[in-house]
Design a protein around this motif. Sequence first.
Motif, PDB file in Angstrom:
ATOM      1  N   GLY A 233       0.781  -1.229   0.000  1.00 32.68           N
ATOM      2  CA  GLY A 233       0.000   0.000   0.000  1.00 32.68           C
ATOM      3  C   GLY A 233       0.812   1.277   0.000  1.00 32.68           C
ATOM      4  N   GLN A 234       2.121   1.190  -0.196  1.00 29.20           N
ATOM      5  CA  GLN A 234       2.983   2.365  -0.157  1.00 29.20           C
ATOM      6  C   GLN A 234       3.852   2.433  -1.404  1.00 29.20           C
ATOM      7  N   TRP A 235       4.206   3.636  -1.795  1.00 31.27           N
ATOM      8  CA  TRP A 235       5.194   3.830  -2.845  1.00 31.27           C
ATOM      9  C   TRP A 235       6.595   3.699  -2.263  1.00 31.27           C
ATOM     10  N   ILE A 236       7.535   3.214  -3.067  1.00 29.83           N
ATOM     11  CA  ILE A 236       8.946   3.206  -2.686  1.00 29.83           C
ATOM     12  C   ILE A 236       9.540   4.528  -3.187  1.00 29.83           C
ATOM     13  N   ASP A 237       9.823   5.434  -2.286  1.00 30.53           N
ATOM     14  CA  ASP A 237      10.172   6.803  -2.665  1.00 30.53           C
ATOM     15  C   ASP A 237      11.663   7.053  -2.854  1.00 30.53           C
ATOM     16  N   ALA A 238      12.510   6.372  -2.094  1.00 31.61           N
ATOM     17  CA  ALA A 238      13.957   6.612  -2.148  1.00 31.61           C
ATOM     18  C   ALA A 238      14.676   5.313  -1.837  1.00 31.61           C
ATOM     19  N   ILE A 239      15.904   5.184  -2.358  1.00 29.21           N
ATOM     20  CA  ILE A 239      16.640   3.934  -2.183  1.00 29.21           C
ATOM     21  C   ILE A 239      18.137   4.206  -2.224  1.00 29.21           C
ATOM     22  N   ASP A 240      18.905   3.391  -1.490  1.00 29.87           N
ATOM     23  CA  ASP A 240      20.364   3.445  -1.543  1.00 29.87           C
ATOM     24  C   ASP A 240      20.893   2.050  -1.238  1.00 29.87           C
ATOM     25  N   ALA A 241      22.163   1.826  -1.568  1.00 30.68           N
ATOM     26  CA  ALA A 241      22.779   0.520  -1.342  1.00 30.68           C
ATOM     27  C   ALA A 241      24.232   0.708  -0.940  1.00 30.68           C
ATOM     28  N   SER A 242      24.741  -0.236  -0.165  1.00 34.85           N
ATOM     29  CA  SER A 242      26.128  -0.188   0.299  1.00 34.85           C
ATOM     30  C   SER A 242      26.907  -1.404  -0.192  1.00 34.85           C
ATOM     31  N   PRO A 243      27.877  -1.214  -1.088  1.00 35.33           N
ATOM     32  CA  PRO A 243      28.731  -2.331  -1.496  1.00 35.33           C
ATOM     33  C   PRO A 243      29.553  -2.897  -0.341  1.00 35.33           C
ATOM     34  N   GLN A 244      29.823  -2.068   0.669  1.00 36.76           N
ATOM     35  CA  GLN A 244      30.656  -2.506   1.798  1.00 36.76           C
ATOM     36  C   GLN A 244      29.948  -3.546   2.662  1.00 36.76           C
ATOM     37  N   THR A 245      28.649  -3.357   2.922  1.00 35.09           N
ATOM     38  CA  THR A 245      27.914  -4.262   3.808  1.00 35.09           C
ATOM     39  C   THR A 245      26.840  -5.068   3.085  1.00 35.09           C
TER      40      THR A 245
ATOM     41  N   LEU B 258      24.042  -4.093   2.139  1.00 34.80           N
ATOM     42  CA  LEU B 258      22.714  -3.706   2.607  1.00 34.80           C
ATOM     43  C   LEU B 258      22.046  -2.778   1.597  1.00 34.80           C
ATOM     44  N   ILE B 259      20.716  -2.826   1.569  1.00 32.40           N
ATOM     45  CA  ILE B 259      19.899  -1.953   0.735  1.00 32.40           C
ATOM     46  C   ILE B 259      18.893  -1.265   1.651  1.00 32.40           C
ATOM     47  N   ALA B 260      18.785   0.041   1.552  1.00 29.50           N
ATOM     48  CA  ALA B 260      17.835   0.808   2.352  1.00 29.50           C
ATOM     49  C   ALA B 260      16.844   1.497   1.430  1.00 29.50           C
ATOM     50  N   PHE B 261      15.570   1.503   1.829  1.00 31.59           N
ATOM     51  CA  PHE B 261      14.561   2.190   1.029  1.00 31.59           C
ATOM     52  C   PHE B 261      13.486   2.771   1.940  1.00 31.59           C
ATOM     53  N   SER B 262      12.802   3.783   1.422  1.00 35.87           N
ATOM     54  CA  SER B 262      11.749   4.421   2.197  1.00 35.87           C
ATOM     55  C   SER B 262      10.398   4.195   1.548  1.00 35.87           C
TER      56      SER B 262
ATOM     57  N   ILE C 194      17.280  -4.044   4.125  1.00 35.96           N
ATOM     58  CA  ILE C 194      17.365  -5.468   3.825  1.00 35.96           C
ATOM     59  C   ILE C 194      18.807  -5.818   3.467  1.00 35.96           C
ATOM     60  N   ASP C 195      19.107  -7.105   3.467  1.00 42.53           N
ATOM     61  CA  ASP C 195      20.457  -7.593   3.176  1.00 42.53           C
ATOM     62  C   ASP C 195      20.426  -8.369   1.863  1.00 42.53           C
ATOM     63  N   ALA C 196      21.243  -7.953   0.902  1.00 47.97           N
ATOM     64  CA  ALA C 196      21.267  -8.607  -0.407  1.00 47.97           C
ATOM     65  C   ALA C 196      21.772 -10.038  -0.335  1.00 47.97           C
ATOM     66  N   THR C 197      22.438 -10.408   0.771  1.00 52.68           N
ATOM     67  CA  THR C 197      22.970 -11.761   0.921  1.00 52.68           C
ATOM     68  C   THR C 197      22.181 -12.609   1.909  1.00 52.68           C
TER      69      THR C 197
ATOM     70  N   GLY D  13      16.284 -13.306   4.711  1.00 52.06           N
ATOM     71  CA  GLY D  13      15.473 -13.245   5.926  1.00 52.06           C
ATOM     72  C   GLY D  13      15.698 -11.997   6.765  1.00 52.06           C
ATOM     73  N   PHE D  14      16.652 -11.172   6.383  1.00 47.60           N
ATOM     74  CA  PHE D  14      16.972  -9.991   7.190  1.00 47.60           C
ATOM     75  C   PHE D  14      16.149  -8.795   6.743  1.00 47.60           C
ATOM     76  N   ARG D  15      15.509  -8.123   7.704  1.00 49.96           N
ATOM     77  CA  ARG D  15      14.824  -6.862   7.427  1.00 49.96           C
ATOM     78  C   ARG D  15      14.658  -6.075   8.723  1.00 49.96           C
ATOM     79  N   ARG D  16      14.907  -4.772   8.628  1.00 50.88           N
ATOM     80  CA  ARG D  16      14.666  -3.857   9.731  1.00 50.88           C
ATOM     81  C   ARG D  16      13.770  -2.731   9.219  1.00 50.88           C
ATOM     82  N   ASP D  17      12.779  -2.341  10.027  1.00 51.14           N
ATOM     83  CA  ASP D  17      11.889  -1.236   9.695  1.00 51.14           C
ATOM     84  C   ASP D  17      11.946  -0.194  10.793  1.00 51.14           C
TER      85      ASP D  17
END
Length: 321
Positions: free
Chosen positions: A81-93, A95-99, A107-110, A113-117
Amino acid sequence: MTRFQFDAQVTSAHFEATGAVFALGDGTVRFEGRTFDAVHDGAILCAVVHPSGDGLVTGGDDGRVIWSRKGEAGVLATAKGQWIDAIDASPQTHLIAFSSGRTLSVIDATDAGFRRDFQHERTVSGVAFDPKGRRVATSTYGGTCLWFARIAEQKPTKLTWAGSHTGVAFSPDGAFVVTTMQDMQLHGWRLKDAKNMRMGGYPSKIRSLAFLSKGALLATSGAQGVVLWPFSGSNGPMGREASEIGFDDSTLVGLVAADTAHGVVAAGLADGRVWVADPAGQGLNFIKAEKGSPIVALALSPDARRVAWADEDGHAGVVEV
Protein backbone atom coordinates in the motif's frame (compact mmCIF):
# COMPACT_ATOMS: atom_id res chain seq x y z
CA MET A 1 27.78 8.32 -28.95
CA THR A 2 25.21 5.51 -28.73
CA ARG A 3 21.70 6.95 -28.96
CA PHE A 4 18.38 5.60 -27.71
CA GLN A 5 14.77 6.62 -28.10
CA PHE A 6 12.54 5.38 -25.29
CA ASP A 7 8.75 5.51 -25.32
CA ALA A 8 8.56 6.69 -21.70
CA GLN A 9 10.37 9.28 -19.63
CA VAL A 10 13.59 8.14 -17.98
CA THR A 11 13.58 8.25 -14.17
CA SER A 12 17.33 7.79 -13.70
CA ALA A 13 20.55 6.63 -15.37
CA HIS A 14 23.29 4.45 -13.89
CA PHE A 15 26.38 2.41 -14.68
CA GLU A 16 26.42 -1.20 -13.46
CA ALA A 17 28.92 -3.98 -14.19
CA THR A 18 27.95 -4.47 -17.84
CA GLY A 19 27.45 -0.82 -18.81
CA ALA A 20 24.82 1.89 -18.73
CA VAL A 21 21.27 1.17 -17.58
CA PHE A 22 18.16 3.35 -17.50
CA ALA A 23 15.09 3.18 -15.24
CA LEU A 24 11.86 4.37 -16.88
CA GLY A 25 8.52 5.75 -15.85
CA ASP A 26 6.70 2.87 -17.55
CA GLY A 27 8.20 0.37 -15.09
CA THR A 28 10.90 -0.97 -17.39
CA VAL A 29 14.67 -1.24 -16.93
CA ARG A 30 16.62 -0.73 -20.17
CA PHE A 31 20.21 -1.95 -20.45
CA GLU A 32 22.73 -0.46 -22.85
CA GLY A 33 22.85 -3.73 -24.80
CA ARG A 34 19.29 -3.10 -26.05
CA THR A 35 17.77 -5.52 -23.56
CA PHE A 36 14.98 -4.55 -21.21
CA ASP A 37 12.73 -5.93 -18.48
CA ALA A 38 9.19 -4.83 -17.65
CA VAL A 39 9.59 -5.21 -13.91
CA HIS A 40 7.13 -2.83 -12.19
CA ASP A 41 3.39 -2.46 -12.49
CA GLY A 42 3.61 1.31 -12.73
CA ALA A 43 6.39 3.86 -12.61
CA ILE A 44 9.91 3.36 -11.28
CA LEU A 45 10.38 6.10 -8.69
CA CYS A 46 13.95 5.42 -7.55
CA ALA A 47 16.89 3.18 -8.42
CA VAL A 48 20.42 2.30 -7.33
CA VAL A 49 23.09 -0.10 -8.55
CA HIS A 50 22.95 -3.43 -6.69
CA PRO A 51 25.59 -3.74 -3.92
CA SER A 52 27.35 -6.42 -5.99
CA GLY A 53 27.62 -4.00 -8.93
CA ASP A 54 25.53 -6.38 -11.06
CA GLY A 55 22.25 -4.91 -12.21
CA LEU A 56 19.85 -2.35 -10.81
CA VAL A 57 17.64 -2.28 -7.72
CA THR A 58 14.47 -0.28 -8.32
CA GLY A 59 11.56 0.95 -6.23
CA GLY A 60 8.15 1.61 -7.75
CA ASP A 61 4.71 2.98 -7.07
CA ASP A 62 3.59 -0.65 -6.93
CA GLY A 63 5.28 -0.97 -3.53
CA ARG A 64 7.96 -3.40 -4.70
CA VAL A 65 11.76 -3.40 -4.58
CA ILE A 66 13.13 -5.38 -7.54
CA TRP A 67 16.62 -6.48 -8.58
CA SER A 68 17.00 -6.48 -12.37
CA ARG A 69 19.85 -8.05 -14.28
CA LYS A 70 20.03 -8.75 -18.00
CA GLY A 71 17.37 -11.35 -18.69
CA GLU A 72 16.08 -11.79 -15.14
CA ALA A 73 14.43 -9.89 -12.32
CA GLY A 74 13.34 -10.77 -8.79
CA VAL A 75 11.43 -9.10 -5.96
CA LEU A 76 13.61 -8.31 -2.94
CA ALA A 77 11.02 -6.63 -0.71
CA THR A 78 7.54 -5.13 -0.63
CA ALA A 79 5.80 -2.30 1.18
CA LYS A 80 2.08 -3.00 1.00
CA GLY A 81 0.00 0.00 0.00
CA GLN A 82 2.98 2.37 -0.16
CA TRP A 83 5.19 3.83 -2.85
CA ILE A 84 8.95 3.21 -2.69
CA ASP A 85 10.17 6.80 -2.67
CA ALA A 86 13.96 6.61 -2.15
CA ILE A 87 16.64 3.93 -2.18
CA ASP A 88 20.36 3.45 -1.54
CA ALA A 89 22.78 0.52 -1.34
CA SER A 90 26.13 -0.19 0.30
CA PRO A 91 28.73 -2.33 -1.50
CA GLN A 92 30.66 -2.51 1.80
CA THR A 93 27.91 -4.26 3.81
CA HIS A 94 25.64 -5.50 0.97
CA LEU A 95 22.71 -3.71 2.61
CA ILE A 96 19.90 -1.95 0.74
CA ALA A 97 17.84 0.81 2.35
CA PHE A 98 14.56 2.19 1.03
CA SER A 99 11.75 4.42 2.20
CA SER A 100 7.99 3.97 1.95
CA GLY A 101 5.83 6.64 3.52
CA ARG A 102 7.14 7.25 7.04
CA THR A 103 9.13 4.00 7.14
CA LEU A 104 12.82 3.34 6.48
CA SER A 105 13.48 -0.32 5.67
CA VAL A 106 16.85 -2.09 5.50
CA ILE A 107 17.36 -5.47 3.83
CA ASP A 108 20.46 -7.59 3.18
CA ALA A 109 21.27 -8.61 -0.41
CA THR A 110 22.97 -11.76 0.92
CA ASP A 111 20.33 -12.76 3.50
CA ALA A 112 16.70 -12.93 2.34
CA GLY A 113 15.47 -13.25 5.93
CA PHE A 114 16.97 -9.99 7.19
CA ARG A 115 14.82 -6.86 7.43
CA ARG A 116 14.67 -3.86 9.73
CA ASP A 117 11.89 -1.24 9.69
CA PHE A 118 12.33 2.16 11.35
CA GLN A 119 9.42 4.56 11.85
CA HIS A 120 9.46 8.35 11.48
CA GLU A 121 7.03 11.07 12.48
CA ARG A 122 6.92 12.45 8.92
CA THR A 123 7.34 11.11 5.39
CA VAL A 124 10.88 10.02 4.51
CA SER A 125 12.06 11.74 1.32
CA GLY A 126 15.65 10.50 1.01
CA VAL A 127 18.00 7.79 2.29
CA ALA A 128 21.80 7.44 2.25
CA PHE A 129 24.33 5.04 3.71
CA ASP A 130 27.48 6.30 5.38
CA PRO A 131 30.78 5.34 3.66
CA LYS A 132 31.14 2.17 5.77
CA GLY A 133 27.55 1.08 5.18
CA ARG A 134 26.78 0.82 8.88
CA ARG A 135 24.50 3.82 9.38
CA VAL A 136 21.66 5.22 7.31
CA ALA A 137 20.61 8.85 7.16
CA THR A 138 17.07 9.84 6.23
CA SER A 139 15.76 13.24 5.18
CA THR A 140 12.34 14.32 6.36
CA TYR A 141 10.48 17.43 7.47
CA GLY A 142 12.52 19.16 10.15
CA GLY A 143 15.91 17.59 9.46
CA THR A 144 17.54 14.19 9.26
CA CYS A 145 17.64 11.01 11.35
CA LEU A 146 20.65 8.70 11.69
CA TRP A 147 20.03 4.99 12.24
CA PHE A 148 22.33 2.02 12.78
CA ALA A 149 21.40 -0.20 9.86
CA ARG A 150 21.38 -3.59 11.62
CA ILE A 151 20.09 -2.76 15.12
CA ALA A 152 16.40 -3.57 15.56
CA GLU A 153 15.39 -1.54 18.62
CA GLN A 154 16.90 1.93 18.78
CA LYS A 155 16.23 5.63 18.87
CA PRO A 156 17.76 7.64 16.04
CA THR A 157 20.16 10.52 16.35
CA LYS A 158 18.17 13.54 15.17
CA LEU A 159 19.78 16.51 13.45
CA THR A 160 17.21 19.27 13.25
CA TRP A 161 16.68 22.29 11.03
CA ALA A 162 13.32 23.84 10.24
CA GLY A 163 11.87 23.17 6.81
CA SER A 164 11.30 20.37 4.34
CA HIS A 165 14.43 18.33 3.55
CA THR A 166 14.11 16.53 0.21
CA GLY A 167 17.32 14.47 -0.10
CA VAL A 168 20.39 13.47 1.91
CA ALA A 169 24.04 12.46 1.46
CA PHE A 170 27.10 11.66 3.59
CA SER A 171 30.47 13.17 2.76
CA PRO A 172 32.94 10.47 1.64
CA ASP A 173 34.89 10.73 4.91
CA GLY A 174 31.71 10.31 6.94
CA ALA A 175 32.27 13.59 8.78
CA PHE A 176 29.31 15.53 7.38
CA VAL A 177 25.70 15.00 6.39
CA VAL A 178 24.15 17.29 3.77
CA THR A 179 20.50 17.66 2.78
CA THR A 180 18.76 19.38 -0.10
CA MET A 181 15.78 21.51 0.89
CA GLN A 182 12.49 22.53 -0.63
CA ASP A 183 13.30 26.23 -0.25
CA MET A 184 16.27 26.30 -2.66
CA GLN A 185 19.17 25.73 -0.30
CA LEU A 186 21.37 23.04 1.19
CA HIS A 187 21.80 22.35 4.87
CA GLY A 188 24.54 20.38 6.54
CA TRP A 189 25.77 19.16 9.89
CA ARG A 190 29.25 18.29 11.13
CA LEU A 191 28.61 15.01 12.92
CA LYS A 192 31.20 15.27 15.68
CA ASP A 193 29.42 18.25 17.25
CA ALA A 194 26.15 18.58 15.24
CA LYS A 195 27.19 22.05 14.13
CA ASN A 196 24.89 23.48 11.46
CA MET A 197 26.03 24.56 8.00
CA ARG A 198 23.80 26.79 5.87
CA MET A 199 24.51 26.76 2.15
CA GLY A 200 22.15 29.04 0.24
CA GLY A 201 21.99 31.58 -2.56
CA TYR A 202 20.47 29.28 -5.19
CA PRO A 203 18.02 30.59 -7.81
CA SER A 204 16.16 27.26 -8.10
CA LYS A 205 15.55 23.99 -6.29
CA ILE A 206 18.57 21.71 -5.95
CA ARG A 207 17.72 18.38 -7.56
CA SER A 208 21.08 16.62 -7.31
CA LEU A 209 24.49 16.72 -5.68
CA ALA A 210 27.66 14.66 -5.94
CA PHE A 211 31.06 14.55 -4.24
CA LEU A 212 34.24 14.48 -6.31
CA SER A 213 38.02 14.87 -5.97
CA LYS A 214 38.19 12.33 -3.11
CA GLY A 215 35.55 14.27 -1.21
CA ALA A 216 37.30 17.65 -1.41
CA LEU A 217 34.43 19.16 -3.42
CA LEU A 218 30.65 18.90 -3.41
CA ALA A 219 29.01 19.69 -6.76
CA THR A 220 25.35 20.69 -6.93
CA SER A 221 22.73 21.68 -9.48
CA GLY A 222 20.25 24.51 -8.98
CA ALA A 223 22.13 27.46 -10.51
CA GLN A 224 23.29 28.77 -13.89
CA GLY A 225 26.50 26.79 -13.46
CA VAL A 226 27.68 23.89 -11.31
CA VAL A 227 28.11 25.11 -7.74
CA LEU A 228 31.19 23.69 -5.95
CA TRP A 229 31.44 23.72 -2.16
CA PRO A 230 34.83 23.04 -0.52
CA PHE A 231 34.77 20.07 1.86
CA SER A 232 38.49 19.60 2.56
CA GLY A 233 39.59 19.92 6.17
CA SER A 234 37.75 19.38 9.43
CA ASN A 235 35.47 22.40 8.98
CA GLY A 236 34.20 21.56 5.50
CA PRO A 237 32.48 24.57 3.89
CA MET A 238 32.04 26.48 7.16
CA GLY A 239 33.35 30.01 6.78
CA ARG A 240 34.17 29.44 3.11
CA GLU A 241 32.41 30.42 -0.10
CA ALA A 242 31.29 28.27 -3.00
CA SER A 243 32.63 28.64 -6.52
CA GLU A 244 30.81 28.09 -9.81
CA ILE A 245 31.90 26.66 -13.15
CA GLY A 246 30.13 26.63 -16.52
CA PHE A 247 28.03 29.73 -15.78
CA ASP A 248 25.43 30.41 -18.48
CA ASP A 249 22.71 32.94 -17.68
CA SER A 250 20.45 31.53 -20.42
CA THR A 251 19.80 28.19 -18.68
CA LEU A 252 20.07 26.25 -15.40
CA VAL A 253 21.99 23.14 -14.38
CA GLY A 254 19.35 20.50 -13.65
CA LEU A 255 21.56 17.55 -12.71
CA VAL A 256 25.16 16.82 -11.76
CA ALA A 257 27.07 13.52 -11.69
CA ALA A 258 30.52 12.64 -10.35
CA ASP A 259 32.58 9.84 -8.85
CA THR A 260 34.32 10.45 -5.55
CA ALA A 261 37.63 9.00 -6.76
CA HIS A 262 37.94 11.39 -9.69
CA GLY A 263 38.09 15.14 -10.21
CA VAL A 264 35.51 15.26 -12.99
CA VAL A 265 31.93 16.52 -12.89
CA ALA A 266 29.18 16.12 -15.50
CA ALA A 267 26.30 18.58 -15.83
CA GLY A 268 22.90 18.17 -17.49
CA LEU A 269 21.26 21.46 -18.45
CA ALA A 270 17.67 22.60 -18.68
CA ASP A 271 18.23 23.42 -22.36
CA GLY A 272 19.17 19.82 -23.20
CA ARG A 273 22.95 20.14 -23.34
CA VAL A 274 25.45 18.03 -21.37
CA TRP A 275 29.02 18.92 -20.49
CA VAL A 276 31.91 17.44 -18.54
CA ALA A 277 34.66 19.42 -16.82
CA ASP A 278 37.58 19.16 -14.44
CA PRO A 279 37.25 22.08 -12.01
CA ALA A 280 41.04 22.25 -11.80
CA GLY A 281 41.35 22.55 -15.59
CA GLN A 282 40.10 24.94 -18.22
CA GLY A 283 36.89 24.94 -20.24
CA LEU A 284 33.92 22.65 -20.72
CA ASN A 285 33.69 19.54 -22.89
CA PHE A 286 30.19 19.53 -24.41
CA ILE A 287 29.44 15.87 -25.03
CA LYS A 288 25.91 16.84 -26.13
CA ALA A 289 26.06 20.30 -27.65
CA GLU A 290 22.67 20.46 -29.36
CA LYS A 291 19.83 22.01 -27.41
CA GLY A 292 16.56 20.26 -26.72
CA SER A 293 14.34 19.11 -23.88
CA PRO A 294 15.65 19.34 -20.29
CA ILE A 295 18.02 16.62 -19.10
CA VAL A 296 16.22 14.45 -16.53
CA ALA A 297 18.77 11.64 -15.95
CA LEU A 298 22.57 11.72 -15.77
CA ALA A 299 25.31 9.34 -14.68
CA LEU A 300 29.12 9.22 -14.78
CA SER A 301 30.81 5.82 -14.97
CA PRO A 302 33.01 4.72 -12.03
CA ASP A 303 36.14 5.26 -14.14
CA ALA A 304 34.89 8.73 -15.17
CA ARG A 305 35.27 7.85 -18.86
CA ARG A 306 31.61 7.55 -19.91
CA VAL A 307 28.44 9.56 -19.39
CA ALA A 308 24.83 8.39 -19.72
CA TRP A 309 22.10 10.99 -20.14
CA ALA A 310 18.39 11.23 -20.99
CA ASP A 311 15.99 14.09 -21.63
CA GLU A 312 12.33 14.41 -20.73
CA ASP A 313 11.20 13.34 -24.22
CA GLY A 314 12.81 9.90 -23.92
CA HIS A 315 15.94 10.67 -25.94
CA ALA A 316 19.03 9.17 -24.31
CA GLY A 317 22.68 8.51 -25.01
CA VAL A 318 25.91 6.97 -23.76
CA VAL A 319 29.10 8.75 -24.75
CA GLU A 320 32.84 8.43 -24.17
CA VAL A 321 34.34 11.44 -22.40
